[in-house]
Write a protein that holds these residues in place. Structure first.
Motif, PDB file in Angstrom:
ATOM      1  N   THR A 261      -0.270   5.453  -3.060  1.00  0.00           N
ATOM      2  CA  THR A 261       0.466   5.799  -1.843  1.00  0.00           C
ATOM      3  C   THR A 261       0.660   4.552  -1.002  1.00  0.00           C
ATOM      4  O   THR A 261      -0.309   3.843  -0.693  1.00  0.00           O
ATOM      5  CB  THR A 261      -0.292   6.847  -1.020  1.00  0.00           C
ATOM      6  N   ILE A 262       1.895   4.294  -0.633  1.00  0.00           N
ATOM      7  CA  ILE A 262       2.205   3.155   0.217  1.00  0.00           C
ATOM      8  C   ILE A 262       2.448   3.656   1.639  1.00  0.00           C
ATOM      9  O   ILE A 262       3.026   4.730   1.846  1.00  0.00           O
ATOM     10  CB  ILE A 262       3.421   2.369  -0.310  1.00  0.00           C
ATOM     11  N   SER A 263       1.985   2.888   2.601  1.00  0.00           N
ATOM     12  CA  SER A 263       2.209   3.223   4.004  1.00  0.00           C
ATOM     13  C   SER A 263       2.319   1.922   4.794  1.00  0.00           C
ATOM     14  O   SER A 263       1.960   0.849   4.293  1.00  0.00           O
ATOM     15  CB  SER A 263       1.075   4.097   4.548  1.00  0.00           C
ATOM     16  N   ARG A 264       2.802   2.023   6.007  1.00  0.00           N
ATOM     17  CA  ARG A 264       2.942   0.808   6.805  1.00  0.00           C
ATOM     18  C   ARG A 264       2.752   1.110   8.276  1.00  0.00           C
ATOM     19  O   ARG A 264       2.968   2.242   8.727  1.00  0.00           O
ATOM     20  CB  ARG A 264       4.294   0.130   6.557  1.00  0.00           C
ATOM     21  N   ASP A 265       2.366   0.075   8.997  1.00  0.00           N
ATOM     22  CA  ASP A 265       2.240   0.121  10.448  1.00  0.00           C
ATOM     23  C   ASP A 265       3.238  -0.909  10.977  1.00  0.00           C
ATOM     24  O   ASP A 265       2.967  -2.111  10.941  1.00  0.00           O
ATOM     25  CB  ASP A 265       0.808  -0.217  10.857  1.00  0.00           C
ATOM     26  N   ASN A 266       4.366  -0.436  11.435  1.00  0.00           N
ATOM     27  CA  ASN A 266       5.421  -1.352  11.873  1.00  0.00           C
ATOM     28  C   ASN A 266       4.980  -2.214  13.050  1.00  0.00           C
ATOM     29  O   ASN A 266       5.359  -3.387  13.154  1.00  0.00           O
ATOM     30  CB  ASN A 266       6.679  -0.576  12.250  1.00  0.00           C
ATOM     31  N   ALA A 267       4.185  -1.655  13.925  1.00  0.00           N
ATOM     32  CA  ALA A 267       3.746  -2.411  15.109  1.00  0.00           C
ATOM     33  C   ALA A 267       2.871  -3.599  14.716  1.00  0.00           C
ATOM     34  O   ALA A 267       2.830  -4.609  15.411  1.00  0.00           O
ATOM     35  CB  ALA A 267       3.000  -1.498  16.063  1.00  0.00           C
ATOM     36  N   LYS A 268       2.181  -3.462  13.583  1.00  0.00           N
ATOM     37  CA  LYS A 268       1.272  -4.521  13.134  1.00  0.00           C
ATOM     38  C   LYS A 268       1.856  -5.352  11.999  1.00  0.00           C
ATOM     39  O   LYS A 268       1.171  -6.243  11.483  1.00  0.00           O
ATOM     40  CB  LYS A 268      -0.055  -3.912  12.683  1.00  0.00           C
ATOM     41  N   ASN A 269       3.090  -5.053  11.601  1.00  0.00           N
ATOM     42  CA  ASN A 269       3.677  -5.752  10.441  1.00  0.00           C
ATOM     43  C   ASN A 269       2.742  -5.688   9.234  1.00  0.00           C
ATOM     44  O   ASN A 269       2.562  -6.680   8.515  1.00  0.00           O
ATOM     45  CB  ASN A 269       3.979  -7.219  10.780  1.00  0.00           C
ATOM     46  N   THR A 270       2.182  -4.534   9.008  1.00  0.00           N
ATOM     47  CA  THR A 270       1.187  -4.377   7.949  1.00  0.00           C
ATOM     48  C   THR A 270       1.592  -3.258   7.007  1.00  0.00           C
ATOM     49  O   THR A 270       2.092  -2.218   7.434  1.00  0.00           O
ATOM     50  CB  THR A 270      -0.193  -4.086   8.550  1.00  0.00           C
ATOM     51  N   VAL A 271       1.358  -3.486   5.724  1.00  0.00           N
ATOM     52  CA  VAL A 271       1.615  -2.470   4.717  1.00  0.00           C
ATOM     53  C   VAL A 271       0.335  -2.259   3.912  1.00  0.00           C
ATOM     54  O   VAL A 271      -0.446  -3.199   3.710  1.00  0.00           O
ATOM     55  CB  VAL A 271       2.793  -2.875   3.794  1.00  0.00           C
ATOM     56  N   TYR A 272       0.123  -1.038   3.478  1.00  0.00           N
ATOM     57  CA  TYR A 272      -1.076  -0.664   2.737  1.00  0.00           C
ATOM     58  C   TYR A 272      -0.680  -0.038   1.403  1.00  0.00           C
ATOM     59  O   TYR A 272       0.382   0.570   1.273  1.00  0.00           O
ATOM     60  CB  TYR A 272      -1.902   0.342   3.529  1.00  0.00           C
ATOM     61  N   LEU A 273      -1.565  -0.162   0.452  1.00  0.00           N
ATOM     62  CA  LEU A 273      -1.389   0.516  -0.822  1.00  0.00           C
ATOM     63  C   LEU A 273      -2.710   1.176  -1.197  1.00  0.00           C
ATOM     64  O   LEU A 273      -3.686   0.486  -1.509  1.00  0.00           O
ATOM     65  CB  LEU A 273      -0.953  -0.447  -1.922  1.00  0.00           C
ATOM     66  N   GLN A 274      -2.738   2.484  -1.132  1.00  0.00           N
ATOM     67  CA  GLN A 274      -3.919   3.240  -1.547  1.00  0.00           C
ATOM     68  C   GLN A 274      -3.763   3.562  -3.031  1.00  0.00           C
ATOM     69  O   GLN A 274      -2.779   4.209  -3.429  1.00  0.00           O
ATOM     70  CB  GLN A 274      -4.046   4.533  -0.737  1.00  0.00           C
ATOM     71  N   MET A 275      -4.698   3.102  -3.821  1.00  0.00           N
ATOM     72  CA  MET A 275      -4.630   3.278  -5.268  1.00  0.00           C
ATOM     73  C   MET A 275      -5.786   4.155  -5.718  1.00  0.00           C
ATOM     74  O   MET A 275      -6.953   3.773  -5.560  1.00  0.00           O
ATOM     75  CB  MET A 275      -4.681   1.913  -5.967  1.00  0.00           C
ATOM     76  N   ASN A 276      -5.464   5.310  -6.244  1.00  0.00           N
ATOM     77  CA  ASN A 276      -6.469   6.251  -6.728  1.00  0.00           C
ATOM     78  C   ASN A 276      -6.333   6.447  -8.229  1.00  0.00           C
ATOM     79  O   ASN A 276      -5.305   6.113  -8.817  1.00  0.00           O
ATOM     80  CB  ASN A 276      -6.311   7.593  -6.007  1.00  0.00           C
ATOM     81  N   SER A 277      -7.350   7.006  -8.818  1.00  0.00           N
ATOM     82  CA  SER A 277      -7.351   7.292 -10.261  1.00  0.00           C
ATOM     83  C   SER A 277      -6.928   6.062 -11.056  1.00  0.00           C
ATOM     84  O   SER A 277      -6.059   6.148 -11.936  1.00  0.00           O
ATOM     85  CB  SER A 277      -6.422   8.476 -10.557  1.00  0.00           C
ATOM     86  N   LEU A 278      -7.529   4.955 -10.758  1.00  0.00           N
ATOM     87  CA  LEU A 278      -7.130   3.695 -11.383  1.00  0.00           C
ATOM     88  C   LEU A 278      -7.413   3.691 -12.879  1.00  0.00           C
ATOM     89  O   LEU A 278      -8.402   4.286 -13.348  1.00  0.00           O
ATOM     90  CB  LEU A 278      -7.822   2.526 -10.703  1.00  0.00           C
ATOM     91  N   LYS A 279      -6.531   3.017 -13.597  1.00  0.00           N
ATOM     92  CA  LYS A 279      -6.619   2.920 -15.042  1.00  0.00           C
ATOM     93  C   LYS A 279      -6.692   1.453 -15.456  1.00  0.00           C
ATOM     94  O   LYS A 279      -6.251   0.578 -14.692  1.00  0.00           O
ATOM     95  CB  LYS A 279      -5.376   3.551 -15.673  1.00  0.00           C
ATOM     96  N   PRO A 280      -7.170   1.173 -16.642  1.00  0.00           N
ATOM     97  CA  PRO A 280      -7.174  -0.216 -17.107  1.00  0.00           C
ATOM     98  C   PRO A 280      -5.782  -0.850 -17.065  1.00  0.00           C
ATOM     99  O   PRO A 280      -5.661  -2.049 -16.801  1.00  0.00           O
ATOM    100  CB  PRO A 280      -7.690  -0.099 -18.538  1.00  0.00           C
TER     101      PRO A 280
END
Length: 119
Positions: free
Chosen positions: A68-87
């Protein structure tokens, strides 16, 4: 000085989670889209997820439902939540920032953060 700085990578077991963060310096104006790309050894750099300033998102098919990607425009920041990771998710992850002003598109890249998911 323009800076794009990623954080949050690391080593995680299969099935685990990681959260990546990317902060773009305030000197980058009119940011349109922010996103994440990844590059595995010997492979090309591919889009993982992208989000526009209005919140529209798109994902690579291989990560849909897990990342899931999300962002905080006020902080110029983007996040990537990575679940169920695979090799297969093992790669260097790069943050991408796209600005658009006066008809000109500029692209900025972070230095990359290594994520490893042992098989």
């Amino acid at each position: 000085q323009v800076q794009v700085v990623e954080s949050g990578g690391g080593l995680v077991q299969a099935g685990g989670s990681l959260r990546l963060s990317c902060a773009a310096s305030k000197s980058i104006f009119s940011i349109n889209a922010m996103g994440w790309y990844r590059q595995a050894p010997g492979e090309q750099r591919d889009l993982v997820a992208r989000i526009t300033s209005s919140g529209s998102t798109n994902y690579a098919d291989s990560v849909k439902g897990r990342f899931t990607i999300s962002r905080d425009n006020a902080k110029n920041t983007v996040y990537l939540q990575m679940n169920s990771l695979k090799p297969d998710d093992t790669a260097v992850y790069y943050c991408n920032v796209e600005s658009y002003a006066m008809g000109t598109i500029k692209t900025y890249w972070g230095q990359g953060t290594q994520d490893a998911v042992p098989s």
